[in-house]
Motif scaffolding. Sequence first.
Motif: not given
Length: 370
Positions: A292-293, A299-301, A329-336, A340-341
């Motif tokens: 996803l880089a 738009g897929r992130i 992607t790492k930032i978005a996963l950490e926020a969610a 767990g990220c």
Amino acid sequence: MSTPAPPSIPQSILRPVQFMAITFLVDNSIEWPLPPGFTHEMRHHLTHDVPELDPLTGVPILPLEDFCCAAHGFSALIVCTGTSEASPRFTLFDTGPESKSLSRNLAGLGTPLGPIERVVISHWHADHTGGLLSFLDRRSKEFGMRTIVDVHPNRPTARGIAPPPTGKVICQLPRDPTFEKIEAHGGTVEKHEEGHVVAGGTVWVSGEVPRVTPFETGLIGGMRFTPNEDCTGGSWSEEPDIMDERYVAVDVLGKGLVIFSACSHAGIVNVVKDAINRFSRPIYMIVGGLHLAGPEVAGRIKPTVDFLSEALIPAPTYVLPMHCSGFATKIALEAALGEGCVPAGAGHKVIINGNPSDDVTLGPPSVRLR
């Protein structure tokens, strides 16, 4: 490309494990801190090795010469102990991009080569196959052993990259080892189109991943070279669907599935859906590249993160975005997902202990489709 979902396969085909260890041998990022059960490389060198003491200060010297080097690619050692086994089974998942990084990192970490009975190649891209021949050479020379090399039979002659909008092939990846070379260097080739279990039934190697998610449209700019029959030339054609790509899954008692997806060209949502359809087990951990880089897949992130954190119930306990996942992607996963990220990298180790008493509380996951 869209293919129908496969029929459900009984979970008994994949034997649950009571212990699992993962060592990341090749990746191209490193960060900390880490949650419990995850060990940074520094601790490994200070506790598992016998570091030299500085004669002046009397303090152990950190052996940086043995630290893992980063490389554009991926490799992980998967060690599993089944519920009825005393000895663990060792499976190497991919081999990184070239001969130097994997060999150096194996040596630096003191990883035993003898027990590694099988190499599983996720797909035919050189950043995942480049270290294969040197690994086979070393294991064959040191132990006199042949190594099973588990591959998809659809090996391309060559693959390249043609970024939009021009569609011009700007480079070719180094060619993957041929089946003949693998055999000549001490490997025993096993070709598998269909999903199957290895390592005494404790590791599942998938077949082709069904493409059922609309926004996961494959590798933008992926190209495949097809030679002429007389081998005097050939032509390039678009190949967004890397259909030889496979994932690996391990079922840990009381935890659920640990999924390894080295590059996720098929899309990690498609991978997770396939694993759930086959095993009806919750997803405990997702490991590897999510591809996803870059702005072309930005738009897929959000839909990917939304699926993993909201649509999938329960959400994965851990997601380890590595290799080609990208910083956004790492930032978005950490926020969610919060903690767990996990920012895993080369040299890190993960220990997962199964708990049979907790397994009865794990119901099948549900997916809320939107």
